[in-house]
Design a protein around this motif. Structure first.
Motif, PDB file in Angstrom:
ATOM      1  N   PHE A  33       0.697  -1.057   0.061  1.00  0.00           N
ATOM      2  CA  PHE A  33       0.064   0.068  -0.064  1.00  0.00           C
ATOM      3  C   PHE A  33       0.781   1.144   0.103  1.00  0.00           C
ATOM      4  N   ASP A  34       1.944   1.301   0.850  1.00  0.00           N
ATOM      5  CA  ASP A  34       2.726   2.399   0.956  1.00  0.00           C
ATOM      6  C   ASP A  34       3.437   2.718  -0.352  1.00  0.00           C
ATOM      7  N   PHE A  35       3.796   1.646  -0.936  1.00  0.00           N
ATOM      8  CA  PHE A  35       4.655   1.878  -2.461  1.00  0.00           C
ATOM      9  C   PHE A  35       3.809   2.481  -3.355  1.00  0.00           C
ATOM     10  N   VAL A  36       2.414   1.951  -3.446  1.00  0.00           N
ATOM     11  CA  VAL A  36       1.651   2.493  -4.350  1.00  0.00           C
ATOM     12  C   VAL A  36       1.247   4.025  -4.128  1.00  0.00           C
ATOM     13  N   ILE A  37       0.984   4.099  -2.832  1.00  0.00           N
ATOM     14  CA  ILE A  37       0.535   5.517  -2.467  1.00  0.00           C
ATOM     15  C   ILE A  37       1.679   6.390  -2.817  1.00  0.00           C
ATOM     16  N   ASP A  38       2.930   6.022  -2.358  1.00  0.00           N
ATOM     17  CA  ASP A  38       4.062   7.046  -3.038  1.00  0.00           C
ATOM     18  C   ASP A  38       4.285   7.231  -4.383  1.00  0.00           C
ATOM     19  N   SER A  39       3.820   6.066  -5.063  1.00  0.00           N
ATOM     20  CA  SER A  39       3.990   6.352  -6.546  1.00  0.00           C
ATOM     21  C   SER A  39       3.164   7.205  -7.094  1.00  0.00           C
ATOM     22  N   LEU A  40       1.759   6.966  -6.587  1.00  0.00           N
ATOM     23  CA  LEU A  40       0.793   8.018  -7.123  1.00  0.00           C
ATOM     24  C   LEU A  40       0.929   9.290  -6.800  1.00  0.00           C
ATOM     25  N   ILE A  41       1.586   9.692  -5.600  1.00  0.00           N
ATOM     26  CA  ILE A  41       1.957  11.016  -5.223  1.00  0.00           C
ATOM     27  C   ILE A  41       2.958  11.451  -6.099  1.00  0.00           C
ATOM     28  N   SER A  42       3.982  10.870  -6.506  1.00  0.00           N
ATOM     29  CA  SER A  42       5.160  11.092  -7.308  1.00  0.00           C
ATOM     30  C   SER A  42       4.721  11.459  -8.881  1.00  0.00           C
ATOM     31  N   VAL A  43       4.172  10.178  -9.283  1.00  0.00           N
ATOM     32  CA  VAL A  43       3.762  10.212 -10.792  1.00  0.00           C
ATOM     33  C   VAL A  43       2.616  10.799 -11.152  1.00  0.00           C
ATOM     34  N   CYS A  44       1.639  10.755 -10.359  1.00  0.00           N
ATOM     35  CA  CYS A  44       0.270  11.389 -10.906  1.00  0.00           C
ATOM     36  C   CYS A  44       0.008  12.493 -10.183  1.00  0.00           C
ATOM     37  N   GLU A  45       0.770  13.100  -9.160  1.00  0.00           N
ATOM     38  CA  GLU A  45       0.841  14.391  -8.467  1.00  0.00           C
ATOM     39  C   GLU A  45      -0.689  14.495  -7.476  1.00  0.00           C
ATOM     40  N   HIS A  46      -0.830  13.319  -6.989  1.00  0.00           N
ATOM     41  CA  HIS A  46      -1.842  13.178  -6.068  1.00  0.00           C
ATOM     42  C   HIS A  46      -1.598  13.747  -4.739  1.00  0.00           C
ATOM     43  N   THR A  47      -2.673  14.116  -3.957  1.00  0.00           N
ATOM     44  CA  THR A  47      -2.501  14.397  -2.678  1.00  0.00           C
ATOM     45  C   THR A  47      -2.463  13.051  -1.895  1.00  0.00           C
ATOM     46  N   LEU A  48      -1.952  12.874  -0.776  1.00  0.00           N
ATOM     47  CA  LEU A  48      -1.999  12.039   0.123  1.00  0.00           C
ATOM     48  C   LEU A  48      -3.196  11.063   0.384  1.00  0.00           C
ATOM     49  N   GLU A  49      -4.440  11.929   0.500  1.00  0.00           N
ATOM     50  CA  GLU A  49      -5.655  11.559   0.512  1.00  0.00           C
ATOM     51  C   GLU A  49      -6.081  10.910  -0.902  1.00  0.00           C
ATOM     52  N   GLN A  50      -5.734  11.524  -2.100  1.00  0.00           N
ATOM     53  CA  GLN A  50      -6.219  10.951  -3.205  1.00  0.00           C
ATOM     54  C   GLN A  50      -5.300   9.622  -3.389  1.00  0.00           C
ATOM     55  N   ALA A  51      -4.095   9.539  -3.308  1.00  0.00           N
ATOM     56  CA  ALA A  51      -3.574   8.287  -3.365  1.00  0.00           C
ATOM     57  C   ALA A  51      -3.951   7.233  -2.571  1.00  0.00           C
ATOM     58  N   GLU A  52      -4.208   7.581  -1.160  1.00  0.00           N
ATOM     59  CA  GLU A  52      -4.919   6.478  -0.488  1.00  0.00           C
ATOM     60  C   GLU A  52      -6.287   5.931  -0.845  1.00  0.00           C
ATOM     61  N   GLN A  53      -6.999   6.748  -1.424  1.00  0.00           N
ATOM     62  CA  GLN A  53      -8.461   6.591  -1.864  1.00  0.00           C
ATOM     63  C   GLN A  53      -8.196   5.515  -3.031  1.00  0.00           C
ATOM     64  N   CYS A  54      -7.255   5.896  -3.759  1.00  0.00           N
ATOM     65  CA  CYS A  54      -7.094   5.216  -5.259  1.00  0.00           C
ATOM     66  C   CYS A  54      -6.595   3.840  -4.800  1.00  0.00           C
ATOM     67  N   THR A  55      -5.791   3.600  -3.805  1.00  0.00           N
ATOM     68  CA  THR A  55      -5.181   2.501  -3.402  1.00  0.00           C
ATOM     69  C   THR A  55      -5.975   1.519  -2.785  1.00  0.00           C
ATOM     70  N   ILE A  56      -7.050   2.102  -2.264  1.00  0.00           N
ATOM     71  CA  ILE A  56      -8.102   1.228  -1.432  1.00  0.00           C
ATOM     72  C   ILE A  56      -9.059   0.912  -2.534  1.00  0.00           C
ATOM     73  N   LEU A  57      -9.286   1.593  -3.319  1.00  0.00           N
ATOM     74  CA  LEU A  57     -10.102   1.152  -4.550  1.00  0.00           C
ATOM     75  C   LEU A  57      -9.414   0.010  -5.311  1.00  0.00           C
ATOM     76  N   VAL A  58      -8.364   0.274  -5.873  1.00  0.00           N
ATOM     77  CA  VAL A  58      -7.534  -0.819  -6.377  1.00  0.00           C
ATOM     78  C   VAL A  58      -7.795  -2.017  -5.726  1.00  0.00           C
ATOM     79  N   HIS A  59      -7.273  -1.891  -4.260  1.00  0.00           N
ATOM     80  CA  HIS A  59      -7.275  -3.059  -3.539  1.00  0.00           C
ATOM     81  C   HIS A  59      -8.638  -4.122  -3.695  1.00  0.00           C
ATOM     82  N   TYR A  60      -9.856  -3.286  -3.208  1.00  0.00           N
ATOM     83  CA  TYR A  60     -10.810  -3.710  -3.314  1.00  0.00           C
ATOM     84  C   TYR A  60     -11.714  -4.237  -4.630  1.00  0.00           C
ATOM     85  N   LYS A  61     -11.736  -3.225  -5.491  1.00  0.00           N
ATOM     86  CA  LYS A  61     -12.307  -3.292  -6.809  1.00  0.00           C
ATOM     87  C   LYS A  61     -11.447  -3.849  -7.701  1.00  0.00           C
ATOM     88  N   GLY A  62     -10.149  -4.053  -7.666  1.00  0.00           N
ATOM     89  CA  GLY A  62      -9.397  -4.657  -8.738  1.00  0.00           C
ATOM     90  C   GLY A  62      -8.747  -3.660  -9.829  1.00  0.00           C
TER      91      GLY A  62
END
Length: 91
Positions: A33-62
């Motif tokens: 989770f932490d690696f994906v969150i850090d990657s989204l912040i770095s590459v996609c310019e997400h905020t911490l909250e956006q990256a966390e939400q996307c990571t949770i959606l990816v985990h549960y929705k695929g």
């Protein structure tokens, strides 16, 4: 062909070229989770909250749309995500 039809046809072509695309990130059993969150912040310019939400959606929705925009903007971002070992594609 009338002038109006020709202009409409040219406008349709321009709108297709400017079509929004999206990067879809897919779930995997490798990255933390932490690696994906850090990657989204770095590459996609997400905020911490956006990256966390996307990571949770990816985990549960695929999968989850993590970035939208022009193909020209998204292509290098998607390549960076792939280089980091994440599963992503542009649609």
């Amino acid at each position: 062909m009338s002038t109006i039809e020709k202009i409409q046809e040219e406008l349709d072509v321009l709108l297709q070229e400017e079509k929004e695309h999206e990067i879809i990130l897919y779930n995997d059993d490798v990255n933390t989770f932490d690696f994906v969150i850090d990657s989204l912040i770095s590459v996609c310019e997400h905020t911490l909250e956006q990256a966390e939400q996307c990571t949770i959606l990816v985990h549960y929705k695929g999968k989850c749309t993590v970035k939208t925009g022009s193909y020209k903007d998204l292509e290098p971002r998607c390549s960076m995500l792939l280089d980091l070992g994440l599963s992503a594609e542009i649609q």
